[in-house]
Design a protein around this motif. Structure first.
Motif, PDB file in Angstrom:
ATOM      1  N   THR A  61     -10.266  42.140 -14.271  1.00  0.00           N
ATOM      2  CA  THR A  61     -11.283  42.930 -13.914  1.00  0.00           C
ATOM      3  C   THR A  61     -12.163  42.312 -12.817  1.00  0.00           C
ATOM      4  O   THR A  61     -12.026  41.003 -12.733  1.00  0.00           O
ATOM      5  N   LEU A  62     -12.719  43.187 -11.865  1.00  0.00           N
ATOM      6  CA  LEU A  62     -13.556  42.297 -10.721  1.00  0.00           C
ATOM      7  C   LEU A  62     -14.860  41.790 -11.497  1.00  0.00           C
ATOM      8  O   LEU A  62     -15.519  40.975 -10.973  1.00  0.00           O
ATOM      9  N   ALA A  63     -15.129  41.767 -12.954  1.00  0.00           N
ATOM     10  CA  ALA A  63     -16.413  41.263 -13.329  1.00  0.00           C
ATOM     11  C   ALA A  63     -16.496  39.901 -13.319  1.00  0.00           C
ATOM     12  O   ALA A  63     -17.510  39.243 -13.182  1.00  0.00           O
ATOM     13  N   ASP A  64     -15.408  39.189 -13.143  1.00  0.00           N
ATOM     14  CA  ASP A  64     -15.493  37.565 -13.127  1.00  0.00           C
ATOM     15  C   ASP A  64     -15.943  37.389 -11.757  1.00  0.00           C
ATOM     16  O   ASP A  64     -16.424  36.227 -11.532  1.00  0.00           O
ATOM     17  N   ILE A  65     -15.902  38.261 -10.664  1.00  0.00           N
ATOM     18  CA  ILE A  65     -16.199  37.958  -9.317  1.00  0.00           C
ATOM     19  C   ILE A  65     -17.689  38.566  -9.140  1.00  0.00           C
ATOM     20  O   ILE A  65     -18.457  37.875  -8.425  1.00  0.00           O
ATOM     21  N   GLU A  66     -17.683  39.688  -9.355  1.00  0.00           N
ATOM     22  CA  GLU A  66     -18.938  40.477  -9.188  1.00  0.00           C
ATOM     23  C   GLU A  66     -20.274  40.109 -10.027  1.00  0.00           C
ATOM     24  O   GLU A  66     -21.384  40.241  -9.748  1.00  0.00           O
ATOM     25  N   GLY A  67     -19.970  39.390 -11.221  1.00  0.00           N
ATOM     26  CA  GLY A  67     -21.033  39.529 -12.272  1.00  0.00           C
ATOM     27  C   GLY A  67     -21.819  38.174 -11.963  1.00  0.00           C
ATOM     28  O   GLY A  67     -22.200  37.350 -12.972  1.00  0.00           O
ATOM     29  N   LEU A  68     -22.176  38.048 -10.714  1.00  0.00           N
ATOM     30  CA  LEU A  68     -23.468  36.611 -10.518  1.00  0.00           C
ATOM     31  C   LEU A  68     -24.773  37.289 -10.285  1.00  0.00           C
ATOM     32  O   LEU A  68     -24.824  38.468  -9.776  1.00  0.00           O
ATOM     33  N   GLU A  69     -25.692  36.533 -10.455  1.00  0.00           N
ATOM     34  CA  GLU A  69     -27.157  37.002 -10.320  1.00  0.00           C
ATOM     35  C   GLU A  69     -27.625  36.750  -9.070  1.00  0.00           C
ATOM     36  O   GLU A  69     -28.677  37.246  -8.517  1.00  0.00           O
ATOM     37  N   SER A  70     -27.119  35.653  -8.233  1.00  0.00           N
ATOM     38  CA  SER A  70     -27.632  35.147  -7.163  1.00  0.00           C
ATOM     39  C   SER A  70     -26.528  34.906  -5.979  1.00  0.00           C
ATOM     40  O   SER A  70     -25.214  34.873  -6.301  1.00  0.00           O
ATOM     41  N   ASN A  71     -26.764  34.815  -4.858  1.00  0.00           N
ATOM     42  CA  ASN A  71     -25.842  34.366  -3.732  1.00  0.00           C
ATOM     43  C   ASN A  71     -25.421  32.956  -3.790  1.00  0.00           C
ATOM     44  O   ASN A  71     -26.338  32.172  -3.637  1.00  0.00           O
ATOM     45  N   PRO A  72     -24.027  32.750  -4.002  1.00  0.00           N
ATOM     46  CA  PRO A  72     -23.626  31.141  -4.100  1.00  0.00           C
ATOM     47  C   PRO A  72     -23.428  30.479  -2.853  1.00  0.00           C
ATOM     48  O   PRO A  72     -23.193  29.529  -3.126  1.00  0.00           O
ATOM     49  N   PHE A  73     -23.722  31.203  -1.742  1.00  0.00           N
ATOM     50  CA  PHE A  73     -23.510  30.660  -0.592  1.00  0.00           C
ATOM     51  C   PHE A  73     -24.618  30.385   0.245  1.00  0.00           C
ATOM     52  O   PHE A  73     -24.470  29.559   1.223  1.00  0.00           O
ATOM     53  N   MET A  74     -25.958  30.681  -0.447  1.00  0.00           N
ATOM     54  CA  MET A  74     -27.053  30.489   0.405  1.00  0.00           C
ATOM     55  C   MET A  74     -27.468  28.962   0.487  1.00  0.00           C
ATOM     56  O   MET A  74     -27.840  28.559   1.523  1.00  0.00           O
ATOM     57  N   GLU A  75     -27.225  28.213  -0.439  1.00  0.00           N
ATOM     58  CA  GLU A  75     -27.673  26.860  -0.449  1.00  0.00           C
ATOM     59  C   GLU A  75     -26.438  25.954  -0.490  1.00  0.00           C
ATOM     60  O   GLU A  75     -25.427  25.697  -1.277  1.00  0.00           O
ATOM     61  N   ALA A  76     -26.211  25.137   0.592  1.00  0.00           N
ATOM     62  CA  ALA A  76     -25.072  24.476   1.145  1.00  0.00           C
ATOM     63  C   ALA A  76     -25.157  22.958   0.308  1.00  0.00           C
ATOM     64  O   ALA A  76     -26.357  22.339   0.033  1.00  0.00           O
ATOM     65  N   VAL A  77     -24.120  22.481  -0.227  1.00  0.00           N
ATOM     66  CA  VAL A  77     -23.923  20.795  -0.669  1.00  0.00           C
ATOM     67  C   VAL A  77     -23.956  20.129   0.673  1.00  0.00           C
ATOM     68  O   VAL A  77     -22.712  20.229   1.440  1.00  0.00           O
ATOM     69  N   ASP A  78     -24.719  19.261   0.737  1.00  0.00           N
ATOM     70  CA  ASP A  78     -24.598  18.276   1.959  1.00  0.00           C
ATOM     71  C   ASP A  78     -23.414  17.084   1.717  1.00  0.00           C
ATOM     72  O   ASP A  78     -23.880  16.508   0.825  1.00  0.00           O
ATOM     73  N   LEU A  79     -22.251  17.254   2.171  1.00  0.00           N
ATOM     74  CA  LEU A  79     -21.364  16.305   1.817  1.00  0.00           C
ATOM     75  C   LEU A  79     -21.435  14.891   2.564  1.00  0.00           C
ATOM     76  O   LEU A  79     -20.714  13.880   1.942  1.00  0.00           O
TER      77      LEU A  79
END
Length: 330
Positions: free
Chosen positions: A21-39
């Motif tokens: 099901t899509l629950a594994d993708i849709e079931g997050l509480e916040s935007n995972p792309f907003m804060e970048a990891v500085d490599l």
């Protein structure tokens, strides 16, 4: 030939699929792309040890200058524990390539795990060994094979030591100088409305001029009479068209994908955007020409011109095999 494949491939797929099901993708509480990891400032000390499903890794501060030409090794579909007739997982040439190149990080498009569990697998060993040759930063996407005997949650848990406090490790954004890398989860063959909405929100706020997407499953299909006709590629064409629009609107030059195995296909979209589908790292000799001869790649970004290129290498010998992108007909 096309008609025969259209009949055969769905039967093969039906024999091996499971209900998700899509629950594994849709079931997050916040935007995972907003804060970048500085490599350029965040490295890791990584080992193959695991405790309670979590990889042994600790954050280490680093300081990397941003070169005028950024060079990044890229691999996909290692299938580290795959066995059987005609299967070869070559590692030595790639390890030597990493040692000689002093690369800032590695991109892995998924299916590092073939099947089974992470504990004691060659997948975890390979991840740790290669990560430590690139500042501990082996950026890995989740593939469909990571879901054969493990789950999306166990993937997040395994790599959680690399992002303490992050809700998910299957999606995220990484920055290296002027380049942003968006790691997407399409391991179920879809992106989902929430992920695409989060993606657009983050892109609108991203100050970096150069952006690429990475994910496991190929998005475009049917360039040739092969498995992309029915067995690989995103099935919801509304999502495909939305992604193409997103790439055009937000200046995303490249979408790197794997999954196809045979790979080495370049798809051109409107606005000068491309999906580049890469071939599997491991080699599989097969009567049906659906498998890879074994490749790894070097992605380059010239920061002065904004031009991307991708060179191909043999995973068996390390020999440079030519330029995949830009292609002659691209």
């Amino acid at each position: 030939m096309r008609k025969a494949l259209t009949v055969l491939i769905p039967l093969l797929l039906a024999a091996s699929c499971r209900i998700v099901t899509l629950a594994d993708i849709e079931g997050l509480e916040s935007n995972p792309f907003m804060e970048a990891v500085d490599l350029s400032s965040t490295g890791h000390a990584v080992s193959a040890a695991m405790e309670d499903g979590v990889l042994a890794a600790e954050e280490v501060p680093i300081h990397l200058d941003i070169p005028s030409v950024i060079r990044i090794p890229v691999i996909t579909d290692v299938h580290a524990d795959r066995t059987g007739s005609g299967v070869h997982v070559f590692e030595e040439a790639f390890m030597d390539f990493l040692d000689k190149g002093s690369y800032p990080f590695i991109i892995d498009l998924g299916d590092l795990l073939n099947k089974g569990h992470y504990e004691g697998s060659n997948a975890v060993r390979f991840y740790a060994e290669t990560a430590m040759k690139a500042n501990g930063n082996h950026i890995i996407c989740i593939g469909n094979h990571e879901l054969h005997d493990e789950t999306s949650s166990s993937f997040d848990r395994l790599y959680s030591s690399l992002g303490p406090g992050r809700e998910t490790m299957r999606m995220g954004r990484y920055a290296f100088g002027p380049l942003s890398i968006y790691k997407l989860d399409n391991s179920l063959g879809v992106f989902g409305r929430s992920q695409l909405a989060w993606l657009e929100e983050a892109l609108a706020a991203d100050p970096n001029p150069y952006r690429i997407f990475i994910a496991h499953e190929n998005m475009a299909t049917s360039r040739a009479a092969d498995q992309s006709l029915t067995i690989t590629g995103i099935t919801d064409q509304r999502e495909v068209h939305r992604m193409m629009r997103i790439m055009d609107e937000y200046g995303v030059s490249l979408f790197l994908t794997g999954h196809h195995h045979k790979g080495n296909i370049v798809y051109g979209f409107s606005g000068g955007a491309y999906e580049v589908n890469l071939a599997a790292f491991h080699r599989k000799e097969s009567i049906i020409d659906f498998e890879s001869d074994g490749y790894y790649y070097l992605l380059e970004l010239d920061t002065s011109s904004g031009a991307f290129s991708i060179d191909m290498y043999s995973s068996e010998t390390g020999e440079r095999l030519g330029t995949l992108f830009p292609s002659q007909d691209g």
